[in-house]
Design an enzyme around this catalytic site. Sequence first.
Site, PDB file in Angstrom:
ATOM      1  N   ASP A   1       0.840  -1.196   0.000  1.00 61.47           N
ATOM      2  CA  ASP A   1       0.000   0.000   0.000  1.00 61.47           C
ATOM      3  C   ASP A   1       0.877   1.248   0.000  1.00 61.47           C
ATOM      4  O   ASP A   1       1.878   1.301  -0.720  1.00 61.47           O
ATOM      5  CB  ASP A   1      -0.916  -0.036   1.226  1.00 61.47           C
ATOM      6  CG  ASP A   1      -2.239   0.661   1.003  1.00 61.47           C
ATOM      7  OD1 ASP A   1      -2.228   1.898   0.915  1.00 61.47           O
ATOM      8  OD2 ASP A   1      -3.266  -0.028   0.920  1.00 61.47           O
TER       9      ASP A   1
ATOM     10  N   HIS B   1      -3.408   5.683   3.832  1.00 59.74           N
ATOM     11  CA  HIS B   1      -4.183   4.484   3.538  1.00 59.74           C
ATOM     12  C   HIS B   1      -3.550   3.232   4.140  1.00 59.74           C
ATOM     13  O   HIS B   1      -4.226   2.395   4.747  1.00 59.74           O
ATOM     14  CB  HIS B   1      -4.327   4.348   2.023  1.00 59.74           C
ATOM     15  CG  HIS B   1      -5.384   3.378   1.589  1.00 59.74           C
ATOM     16  ND1 HIS B   1      -5.113   2.095   1.201  1.00 59.74           N
ATOM     17  CD2 HIS B   1      -6.735   3.530   1.483  1.00 59.74           C
ATOM     18  CE1 HIS B   1      -6.242   1.484   0.861  1.00 59.74           C
ATOM     19  NE2 HIS B   1      -7.243   2.331   1.023  1.00 59.74           N
TER      20      HIS B   1
ATOM     21  N   SER C   1     -11.718  -1.352   0.836  1.00 60.61           N
ATOM     22  CA  SER C   1     -10.313  -1.418   1.253  1.00 60.61           C
ATOM     23  C   SER C   1     -10.170  -1.778   2.725  1.00 60.61           C
ATOM     24  O   SER C   1      -9.117  -2.264   3.154  1.00 60.61           O
ATOM     25  CB  SER C   1      -9.630  -0.062   1.027  1.00 60.61           C
ATOM     26  OG  SER C   1      -9.539   0.230  -0.330  1.00 60.61           O
TER      27      SER C   1
END
Length: 711
Positions: free
Chosen positions: A202, A233, A470
């Site tokens: 990520d 994130h 996600s």
Amino acid sequence: MSGPLLEEEWNKVGLTLLSSDEDRTLVLFSSSDELAEFRRKLTAFGDGAPPGQINPSFAGFIANIESIGEVAPRDRIGVRAREAGLVDVEDFQPGTAYVIDIELWDIGRRELRERKVDDIVRYAEARGAQELDRHVGPNLTLVRLRCDGAVARTLLTIEEVADLDFPAEPDVTSAERIDLTLDDLPDLEPLDDEAPLIGIIDSGINDHPLIEDIIVGSIAIPDTLGTADDHGHGTFVGGIATFGDLRAQLAARTLNRHARLCSAKIIDSTGNFPTNRLTPRLMREAVTRLNAEFGCRIFVIALGDRTKVVENGKVGPWAQTLDELVRELDVVIIVAAGNRQPRHGLHVEKAVTEYPAYLMESANRLCEPAGGLNIITVGAIAHGTGLNARAQDNVGVRAITEAFEPSPFSRAGPGAQGAIKPDFTDIGGTLIYDGPNAALQGGEVHREAGVISLHYRPIDRLFAARSGTSHAAPLVAFKASQILAQFPDASANLVRALLAGSATIPEEASHRLAPLGATAEFALCGHGQVDSERASFSDDARVVLYAEDELAIDHFAIYQIPIPEAFQTVRGRRTIRVSLAYDPPVRHSRLDYSGLSMDFRLIRGCNSDLVFEHYRQRTQAEGPVPDMENRFNCKLTPGPTLREKSSLQTASVTFSRDISAYGDSYFLVVRCAGGWAGDTGQQGFAVTIEISHEAEIALYERLRQRIRVRL
């Protein structure tokens, strides 16, 4: 309706579909009292079959109508009011004040609906009611009143009223938890050095005080990116992967981690991939390095290409690369199904009024790489309504979901070659409709709508909230790590099979999706939500048998399954569930993406010789395979046509009557059939069998000995 909803047919007779429910009840609106075209078709159907025809005219339409009636006042009582015990009009008590939200049907132009709201408010106010708020948008018409029970009874009789309900109760505790400081938190439990390792591919993971001691290593590709998470994130995803449901933990005043973390940073501060690397090469390097350098076997890739969706069962190079890595490295790779904002601009209200139908639109198909066959794909369900304190004061702030219903942004399958995808679903947050701002907003704006995890700038704030698939994907990785903690030598196929064998589709999701047809559940929820306890452990009345094995192409294996007498005869529902996972070679340029296929059958009531004779290979001179009587073949659900498109399959059969006539041994047949991958050699696979009884009977002791026969 007793058959298809046939919305187009209703449109042809001048009727507009306003709503449909899980019991196939439709609410239809006509701008004409005569209903001439509908009456003509009814008459033609009633006249019987014309000369030369077998069925009456319009039989495909009219015969599916079970009954017709008007919407009754009690049908307009909303869910929250019914849950409070107000199920009939008479339950609203005169002399008692109620705060109610009234929604009108979307029956015409805005001016028409505004006039109707004015009429309702004037009438209610003349009887002592008070208007608290109203919202009239392009498709959504709402008014909030404080009124006496006698007035509420009358309002339930108004034809244009779709729903009369109590206002939703906001979730105010989520916001409070996000604002906690280190001093407010319970003690952080230490984590064993041998705990499973999850790789987060990520934006990197920062040294947050709640996970800095369990990050075993970080890399960046290319190195010039640096390993720090300056996007946010990756740290958020990593927090879910190790803590699981952090909202529940904070509520219970616990902080338990279950997995260590490692990180590969592959996106920059803007959320983009480096321009000098092809995405498949980037993925291959990230997975292989984390596997080689740290021994990582579970990976989360909560990223996707929303510009490329799975069409006609075709996936791209990114999905193929991940599927190849699963096979080559014996690893579990978990990806997100992808997100889509359901409605925009002037149509934003339709995210409320057209939910969940838009989830099955072609534009809402899975995005690359979520259609892959060997990877695990995860969609999202909501944790609740997501409403905040503002909903108490503004009738225009509306929920889209209730708990365990599909998230409004989650994408739908199928995947490669029509496989069941996503494989699983889990909590990913929701969206709310903010009427005053004419916008859909998730956890990033309204904390209560999102999943809680770690903020990437812990000096500013320890926790954050977000909405998206996600954040459902690392929750499944968290559960996979718990399986690996119990079975550290398990193959990736066994981990996948155990996950599938424990998953069930939430009832709330099933009910919400029922009007969309039988395929909607699988397209949005896959095999369901994983129960990590069920995946990792047996108990007295529920036993899981498993095997890890290999088969050459065009060979089969037979496993003898002992069936205890108590399972055969003790009254109650008894279930056998079979799950199979394998990792075939793949090629995205081919329509038959998978190079080989595997399937299973559960046979009962016959001896092993008959089973072997039926499934063995035959020469051309021997002729066709002899039929096996249907009574010997357990009818597993879902059936083979649907499940065999996937490399992760699960199906079950349930009995309620005495089955002792079928004997004390069943046979599980696992077959491997060739495709274009003729030189594969041995194909690895894992199979699990769950035997369970709703009664508290001691199955475990009776099933400890596994019996296996192999050809």
